[in-house]
Design a protein around this motif. Structure first.
Motif, short mmCIF file in Angstrom:
data_model
loop_
_atom_site.label_atom_id
_atom_site.label_comp_id
_atom_site.label_asym_id
_atom_site.label_seq_id
_atom_site.Cartn_x
_atom_site.Cartn_y
_atom_site.Cartn_z
N ILE A 186 1.48 -1.42 -0.34
CA ILE A 186 -0.27 0.14 0.36
C ILE A 186 0.83 1.44 -0.28
N ALA A 187 0.56 2.13 -1.17
CA ALA A 187 1.58 3.60 -1.00
C ALA A 187 0.04 4.50 -0.75
N LEU A 188 1.25 5.30 0.15
CA LEU A 188 0.07 7.26 -0.15
C LEU A 188 0.72 7.78 -0.50
N ALA A 196 6.05 7.50 -5.25
CA ALA A 196 4.88 5.59 -4.07
C ALA A 196 4.90 5.06 -5.11
N LEU A 197 4.94 5.30 -6.51
CA LEU A 197 4.99 4.18 -7.46
C LEU A 197 6.60 2.70 -7.19
N LEU A 198 7.59 3.79 -6.87
CA LEU A 198 9.01 2.90 -6.95
C LEU A 198 8.59 1.56 -6.47
N LEU A 202 -3.26 2.23 -3.94
CA LEU A 202 -3.35 3.71 -3.90
C LEU A 202 -4.13 4.02 -3.22
N LEU A 203 -3.19 5.10 -2.44
CA LEU A 203 -4.25 5.96 -1.71
C LEU A 203 -4.07 7.07 -2.10
N LEU A 204 -4.54 7.87 -2.38
CA LEU A 204 -4.34 9.58 -3.27
C LEU A 204 -5.43 10.81 -2.30
#
Length: 238
Positions: free
Chosen positions: A83-85, A154-156, A162-164
């Motif tokens: 999970i990425a923010l 974040a995409l790395l 994704l939390l945008l």
């Protein structure tokens, strides 16, 4: 609980300084879904994202990741889980070059040195505009360029989710379209789950599968984007 859910919050209680923001709030994000969260300022949208990512402590309730309870969600653990923010306000360091910000991203995500070049090439294939300002300091970039850097960082980690948090802030509609187009294409290609908090309702609805509306910490409406496209009452929330 349906196993189709990637991330789920049940009866969340979250607040600041004893003041509740979310009280018994529940929401589910399915696998391979773009869920758009809209509502007025102060509705609790950003607080929800921070709670899901472990940036604010829970006063009650449960967060589940693919059906498994996360006892104490924290950013490192949620990141490791895929999970990425992308935070509101972009969160880039103005004195650093884009290249330096990406190197920090490698370190934060624990990406081995041998994988970093390929990972960066992949991010550049998703957001090729970054190549044009890769050696510039973030503080010299436009708002849209800074947002691309924040998203690229974040995409790395090649996240599954994704939390945008309000990616359109400060962006002209065309720039927002240039940003969300690649996001939607990537989501469909990789079957990602995305929870996007947005004030630009019209553009956000174009890339969403489902919409929920928050007001004063509560979920007041839910449906497909089509159900909200001509909803005058909804627009009055803004």
């Amino acid at each position: 609980m349906s196993l189709t859910n990637f991330l789920e919050a049940k009866n969340l209680k979250v607040g600041y300084g004893g003041r509740p923001v979310l009280d018994s709030f529940s929401v589910a994000l399915a696998h391979n879904e773009v869920l758009c969260l809209i509502g007025h300022n102060g509705a609790g949208k950003s607080t929800l994202l921070k709670a899901l990512f472990g940036l604010v402590p829970l006063n009650g309730g449960t967060i589940l990741l693919e059906g498994q309870t996360i006892d104490r969600p924290d950013p490192r653990g949620m990141n490791a889980a895929g999970i990425a923010l992308v935070p509101e306000g972009r969160g880039v360091f103005p004195g650093l070059t884009v290249a330096e910000i990406m190197r920090l991203g490698f370190w934060a995500n624990g990406i081995p040195a041998g994988e970093q070049s390929a990972r960066l090439d992949w991010v550049m294939s998703v957001l090729p505009m970054i190549k044009k300002f890769y050696q510039q300091r973030a503080g010299t970039l436009s708002g849209g360029q800074q947002q691309m850097v924040s998203l690229g960082r974040a995409l790395l980690s090649q996240p599954r989710c994704l939390l945008l948090d309000e990616p359109s802030i400060g962006l002209a509609p065309k720039l927002f379209q240039d940003l969300v187009g690649p996001i939607r294409a990537l989501q469909q290609e990789r079957k990602m789950s995305i929870l996007i908090v947005e004030q630009n309702v019209r553009e956000a609805l174009k890339i969403s599968d489902r919409v929920i509306v928050m007001k004063s910490g509560e979920l007041i409406r839910e449906g497909t984007p089509e159900a909200f496209s001509n909803n005058t009452e909804l627009m009055e929330l803004y």
